[in-house]
Design a protein around this motif. Structure first.
Motif, PDB file in Angstrom:
ATOM      1  N   SER A  74       0.873  -1.177   0.000  1.00 51.95           N
ATOM      2  CA  SER A  74       0.000   0.000   0.000  1.00 51.95           C
ATOM      3  C   SER A  74       0.903   1.218   0.000  1.00 51.95           C
ATOM      4  O   SER A  74       2.003   1.191   0.554  1.00 51.95           O
ATOM      5  CB  SER A  74      -0.880   0.027   1.252  1.00 51.95           C
ATOM      6  N   PHE A 113      -2.144  -5.922 -10.491  1.00 56.68           N
ATOM      7  CA  PHE A 113      -3.408  -5.235 -10.254  1.00 56.68           C
ATOM      8  C   PHE A 113      -3.166  -3.990  -9.415  1.00 56.68           C
ATOM      9  O   PHE A 113      -2.141  -3.851  -8.756  1.00 56.68           O
ATOM     10  CB  PHE A 113      -4.417  -6.151  -9.549  1.00 56.68           C
ATOM     11  N   HIS A 115      -5.694  -0.748  -7.299  1.00 51.11           N
ATOM     12  CA  HIS A 115      -7.005  -0.177  -7.025  1.00 51.11           C
ATOM     13  C   HIS A 115      -6.844   1.042  -6.126  1.00 51.11           C
ATOM     14  O   HIS A 115      -5.817   1.221  -5.472  1.00 51.11           O
ATOM     15  CB  HIS A 115      -7.968  -1.195  -6.404  1.00 51.11           C
ATOM     16  N   THR A 116      -7.882   1.839  -6.122  1.00 53.29           N
ATOM     17  CA  THR A 116      -7.842   3.048  -5.309  1.00 53.29           C
ATOM     18  C   THR A 116      -8.114   2.714  -3.852  1.00 53.29           C
ATOM     19  O   THR A 116      -8.538   1.607  -3.510  1.00 53.29           O
ATOM     20  CB  THR A 116      -8.895   4.062  -5.799  1.00 53.29           C
ATOM     21  N   THR A 118      -9.948   2.277  -0.645  1.00 53.27           N
ATOM     22  CA  THR A 118     -11.364   2.003  -0.360  1.00 53.27           C
ATOM     23  C   THR A 118     -11.851   2.714   0.903  1.00 53.27           C
ATOM     24  O   THR A 118     -13.019   2.639   1.232  1.00 53.27           O
ATOM     25  CB  THR A 118     -11.597   0.485  -0.205  1.00 53.27           C
ATOM     26  N   PHE A 124     -14.157   4.724  -6.665  1.00 56.16           N
ATOM     27  CA  PHE A 124     -13.353   3.503  -6.657  1.00 56.16           C
ATOM     28  C   PHE A 124     -12.932   3.154  -8.072  1.00 56.16           C
ATOM     29  O   PHE A 124     -13.714   3.237  -9.015  1.00 56.16           O
ATOM     30  CB  PHE A 124     -14.143   2.340  -6.049  1.00 56.16           C
ATOM     31  N   TYR A 125     -11.676   2.734  -8.222  1.00 53.05           N
ATOM     32  CA  TYR A 125     -11.142   2.274  -9.504  1.00 53.05           C
ATOM     33  C   TYR A 125     -10.292   1.042  -9.249  1.00 53.05           C
ATOM     34  O   TYR A 125      -9.540   0.985  -8.280  1.00 53.05           O
ATOM     35  CB  TYR A 125     -10.289   3.367 -10.166  1.00 53.05           C
ATOM     36  N   SER A 126     -10.428   0.074 -10.121  1.00 50.02           N
ATOM     37  CA  SER A 126      -9.636  -1.144 -10.014  1.00 50.02           C
ATOM     38  C   SER A 126      -9.300  -1.615 -11.421  1.00 50.02           C
ATOM     39  O   SER A 126     -10.131  -1.509 -12.332  1.00 50.02           O
ATOM     40  CB  SER A 126     -10.448  -2.208  -9.277  1.00 50.02           C
ATOM     41  N   ASN A 127      -8.084  -2.121 -11.596  1.00 54.23           N
ATOM     42  CA  ASN A 127      -7.683  -2.613 -12.902  1.00 54.23           C
ATOM     43  C   ASN A 127      -6.595  -3.663 -12.719  1.00 54.23           C
ATOM     44  O   ASN A 127      -5.912  -3.683 -11.701  1.00 54.23           O
ATOM     45  CB  ASN A 127      -7.165  -1.466 -13.769  1.00 54.23           C
ATOM     46  N   ARG A 152     -11.913  -5.295 -18.066  1.00 56.50           N
ATOM     47  CA  ARG A 152     -10.985  -4.230 -17.697  1.00 56.50           C
ATOM     48  C   ARG A 152     -10.354  -3.617 -18.928  1.00 56.50           C
ATOM     49  O   ARG A 152     -10.225  -4.253 -19.964  1.00 56.50           O
ATOM     50  CB  ARG A 152      -9.859  -4.764 -16.793  1.00 56.50           C
TER      51      ARG A 152
END
Length: 156
Positions: A74, A113, A115-116, A118, A124-127, A152
């Motif tokens: 993180s 991967f 993600h923003t 939470t 929220f964005y995830s890829n 995605r």
């Protein structure tokens, strides 16, 4: 050997055992395993057996081959620039390669991967993206094709 030197005997357990007059490893070995289990959970009972020379946990002389390696982190601060994200991804990929060399394994797949956060109110964005590499029997590494995770977008 003092009780504090026995693996798995922490301060709280040593305090409970001291009330029973158990202060050395020899004292602990003489304790009934059921009594040790009642004071210190299942591990306490096993420790008594191990001190008596009865193996409770198998000894693995060869570490089993890993089926997966993960390097996840993180960020302390939000990452908003693509260059900063690319540098972080390169750093994590390097760390994963170091682990692979240490464990003497090769990659067949790679999944990346992001993600923003939470825990804030931002959208929220995830890829993610994955790459498959040729198997061991094909005699080489690299040349994997990157494909999108289902639903995605491809990472630029």
């Amino acid at each position: 050997m003092q009780l504090a030197e026995v693996w798995g005997i922490g301060g709280p357990s040593a305090g409970k055992l001291a009330k029973l007059g158990v202060e050395t490893a020899a004292d602990l070995a003489a304790l009934e395993p059921d009594d040790a289990r009642a004071l210190m959970t299942e591990t306490g009972g096993r420790t008594v057996y191990e001190l008596r020379g009865v193996s409770c946990m198998p000894l693995e002389l060869v570490e089993p081959t890993r089926k997966g390696i993960a390097v996840t982190r993180s960020f302390g601060n939000p990452v908003t620039a693509w260059l900063e994200m690319r540098e972080a991804l390169a750093s994590y990929a390097t760390r994963a390669a170091e682990k692979m060399r240490r464990y003497k394994v090769a990659a067949d797949n790679l999944f990346v991967f992001m993600h923003t956060n939470t825990f804030n109110n931002d959208p929220f964005y995830s890829n993610g993206a994955s790459a498959r590499f040729p198997g061991h029997d094909e005699g080489h590494r690299g040349g994997g094709r990157t494909r999108r995770a289902p639903g995605r977008k491809t990472i630029p």
